[in-house]
Design a protein around this motif. Sequence first.
Motif, PDB file in Angstrom:
ATOM      1  N   PRO A 107     -28.710  64.658  61.154  1.00  0.00           N
ATOM      2  CA  PRO A 107     -28.653  64.697  62.609  1.00  0.00           C
ATOM      3  C   PRO A 107     -29.175  66.001  63.208  1.00  0.00           C
ATOM      4  CG  PRO A 107     -26.602  63.853  61.707  1.00  0.00           C
ATOM      5  CD  PRO A 107     -27.399  64.372  60.555  1.00  0.00           C
ATOM      6  N   ASP A 108     -29.088  67.115  62.454  1.00  0.00           N
ATOM      7  CA  ASP A 108     -29.553  68.392  62.992  1.00  0.00           C
ATOM      8  C   ASP A 108     -31.068  68.546  62.918  1.00  0.00           C
ATOM      9  OD1 ASP A 108     -30.024  68.797  60.302  1.00  0.00           O
ATOM     10  OD2 ASP A 108     -28.715  70.541  60.097  1.00  0.00           O
ATOM     11  N   GLY A 109     -31.781  67.535  62.362  1.00  0.00           N
ATOM     12  CA  GLY A 109     -33.239  67.587  62.291  1.00  0.00           C
ATOM     13  C   GLY A 109     -33.793  67.898  60.921  1.00  0.00           C
ATOM     14  N   GLU A 110     -32.934  68.302  59.979  1.00  0.00           N
ATOM     15  CA  GLU A 110     -33.429  68.590  58.640  1.00  0.00           C
ATOM     16  C   GLU A 110     -33.847  67.302  57.937  1.00  0.00           C
ATOM     17  OE1 GLU A 110     -31.558  71.410  55.507  1.00  0.00           O
ATOM     18  OE2 GLU A 110     -31.071  69.377  54.826  1.00  0.00           O
ATOM     19  N   VAL A 111     -34.983  67.365  57.235  1.00  0.00           N
ATOM     20  CA  VAL A 111     -35.467  66.256  56.415  1.00  0.00           C
ATOM     21  C   VAL A 111     -35.603  66.768  54.988  1.00  0.00           C
ATOM     22  CG1 VAL A 111     -37.302  64.566  56.057  1.00  0.00           C
ATOM     23  CG2 VAL A 111     -36.728  65.306  58.374  1.00  0.00           C
ATOM     24  N   ARG A 112     -35.046  66.025  54.029  1.00  0.00           N
ATOM     25  CA  ARG A 112     -35.030  66.487  52.642  1.00  0.00           C
ATOM     26  C   ARG A 112     -35.431  65.348  51.707  1.00  0.00           C
ATOM     27  NH1 ARG A 112     -32.386  70.881  50.212  1.00  0.00           N
ATOM     28  NH2 ARG A 112     -31.632  71.394  52.309  1.00  0.00           N
ATOM     29  N   PHE A 113     -36.321  65.656  50.772  1.00  0.00           N
ATOM     30  CA  PHE A 113     -36.745  64.688  49.759  1.00  0.00           C
ATOM     31  C   PHE A 113     -36.552  65.329  48.389  1.00  0.00           C
ATOM     32  CE2 PHE A 113     -40.371  63.003  47.136  1.00  0.00           C
ATOM     33  CZ  PHE A 113     -39.823  61.756  46.906  1.00  0.00           C
ATOM     34  N   SER A 114     -35.849  64.623  47.504  1.00  0.00           N
ATOM     35  CA  SER A 114     -35.524  65.176  46.190  1.00  0.00           C
ATOM     36  C   SER A 114     -35.981  64.243  45.083  1.00  0.00           C
ATOM     37  CB  SER A 114     -34.006  65.397  46.056  1.00  0.00           C
ATOM     38  OG  SER A 114     -33.516  66.252  47.072  1.00  0.00           O
ATOM     39  N   ILE A 115     -36.452  64.837  43.982  1.00  0.00           N
ATOM     40  CA  ILE A 115     -36.800  64.094  42.775  1.00  0.00           C
ATOM     41  C   ILE A 115     -35.941  64.644  41.647  1.00  0.00           C
ATOM     42  CG2 ILE A 115     -38.602  63.454  41.142  1.00  0.00           C
ATOM     43  CD1 ILE A 115     -40.650  63.898  43.325  1.00  0.00           C
ATOM     44  N   GLY A 143     -36.768  72.222  57.353  1.00  0.00           N
ATOM     45  CA  GLY A 143     -35.489  72.648  57.888  1.00  0.00           C
ATOM     46  C   GLY A 143     -35.289  72.251  59.333  1.00  0.00           C
ATOM     47  N   ALA A 144     -34.056  72.374  59.794  1.00  0.00           N
ATOM     48  CA  ALA A 144     -33.746  72.054  61.185  1.00  0.00           C
ATOM     49  C   ALA A 144     -34.555  72.911  62.144  1.00  0.00           C
ATOM     50  CB  ALA A 144     -32.249  72.240  61.434  1.00  0.00           C
ATOM     51  N   ASP A 145     -34.957  74.117  61.696  1.00  0.00           N
ATOM     52  CA  ASP A 145     -35.767  74.991  62.537  1.00  0.00           C
ATOM     53  C   ASP A 145     -37.265  74.745  62.369  1.00  0.00           C
ATOM     54  OD1 ASP A 145     -36.209  75.948  60.000  1.00  0.00           O
ATOM     55  OD2 ASP A 145     -35.692  78.043  60.457  1.00  0.00           O
ATOM     56  N   GLY A 146     -37.634  73.752  61.542  1.00  0.00           N
ATOM     57  CA  GLY A 146     -39.040  73.418  61.346  1.00  0.00           C
ATOM     58  C   GLY A 146     -39.693  74.094  60.162  1.00  0.00           C
ATOM     59  N   THR A 147     -38.980  74.950  59.443  1.00  0.00           N
ATOM     60  CA  THR A 147     -39.566  75.658  58.308  1.00  0.00           C
ATOM     61  C   THR A 147     -39.760  74.699  57.130  1.00  0.00           C
ATOM     62  OG1 THR A 147     -38.480  77.722  58.946  1.00  0.00           O
ATOM     63  CG2 THR A 147     -39.287  77.559  56.686  1.00  0.00           C
ATOM     64  N   PRO A 148     -41.000  74.574  56.619  1.00  0.00           N
ATOM     65  CA  PRO A 148     -41.234  73.681  55.486  1.00  0.00           C
ATOM     66  C   PRO A 148     -41.139  74.441  54.166  1.00  0.00           C
ATOM     67  CG  PRO A 148     -43.339  74.395  56.358  1.00  0.00           C
ATOM     68  CD  PRO A 148     -42.269  75.104  57.175  1.00  0.00           C
ATOM     69  N   ALA A 149     -40.749  73.734  53.106  1.00  0.00           N
ATOM     70  CA  ALA A 149     -40.692  74.361  51.786  1.00  0.00           C
ATOM     71  C   ALA A 149     -40.738  73.279  50.709  1.00  0.00           C
ATOM     72  CB  ALA A 149     -39.423  75.193  51.617  1.00  0.00           C
ATOM     73  N   ILE A 150     -41.445  73.584  49.629  1.00  0.00           N
ATOM     74  CA  ILE A 150     -41.450  72.737  48.442  1.00  0.00           C
ATOM     75  C   ILE A 150     -40.990  73.608  47.283  1.00  0.00           C
ATOM     76  CG2 ILE A 150     -42.814  71.321  46.863  1.00  0.00           C
ATOM     77  CD1 ILE A 150     -44.753  70.819  49.155  1.00  0.00           C
TER      78      ILE A 150
END
Length: 227
Positions: free
Chosen positions: A138-146, A177-184
Motif C-alpha cells: 500500500p505504501d507504493g513499494e513493489v518487490r519481486f523475489s526469486i 522502494g516507496a520513494d521510487g528508488t530502484p534496486a536489484i
Amino acid sequence: MKRTTGSLLAVLGLMTIAGTTYAADAPKRPSVEQLQKLVVDRTPQKTVDTPDHDRITARRIDIVDEKGTIRMTLSGQTPAPIIDGIQYKRAFNVAGMVLYDDKGSERGGFGTADLNGGMAVLALDHPAMDAIGWRVSPDGEVRFSINQAPPLIREPKLDNRLIPGVATPTRIQLVVGADGTPAIALNDKADRARLRLTVTPEGYGAIEFLDAQGKVIHTLAPEANLP
C-alpha cells in the motif's frame, strides 16, 4: 508449484525436425506433417453467443480436471495451502485464485492479501516453497523475489510427506522502494545481499559491493566522478 509447459509453441520447440529440408537461410520449423499430428480442432470454439448468466455470485468456485482433482480455486477467502496431501494454516487471508498441480498441491496463485492495509500478491511455487513472488504494498513499494529451491525433505511422522517452509535463500530481489528508488540485489547462500545495482539519490547509476554484514565496501558509479 511445478513448472509445466502448456504452450504449443514450447512443445513444438522440443520436437525433432530431422529429415525436413529448408532453404539455408530459413528458420528451422516443424514440418506440416508434424503439425497435423498435433491438430486437435481446426475450428475451435472461440466465442459464446449468449452468456448463461450476466452475473455469478459465489464465495468459492473450483475448477477440476477430468479426474475430479481441483486444479484452480477462485475465492474471497482462498483455502489453506495443500502441500503433498496435507493442508496447513495460511499465514494470512488472500482473496483471489490458487493454482494446483495434478496431485492437488498448491503451486501458485495471485490476489490481494489482508496484510498491512491490503497488498497485491502473486506467487509461483517450488513443490513445498515459494519460487518467485511479486508484492505490491500500500505504501507504493513493489518487490519481486526469486528463491532458491529448498531441499525436498520428507518427514516419517507425517506419512513421509514433504515438509513445507524449509529455509532457503532469496537469490535475486528486485525492488522499487516507496520513494521510487530502484534496486536489484544478488544474494549469497546465506540470504545476504552481496551485489546491488541501483540509482543513487543524485541520479547516478551505481553498482554496490557489500560485505557479509550488509555494509557497502565498494561502489562503482562512473558518472559521479565526471566533471
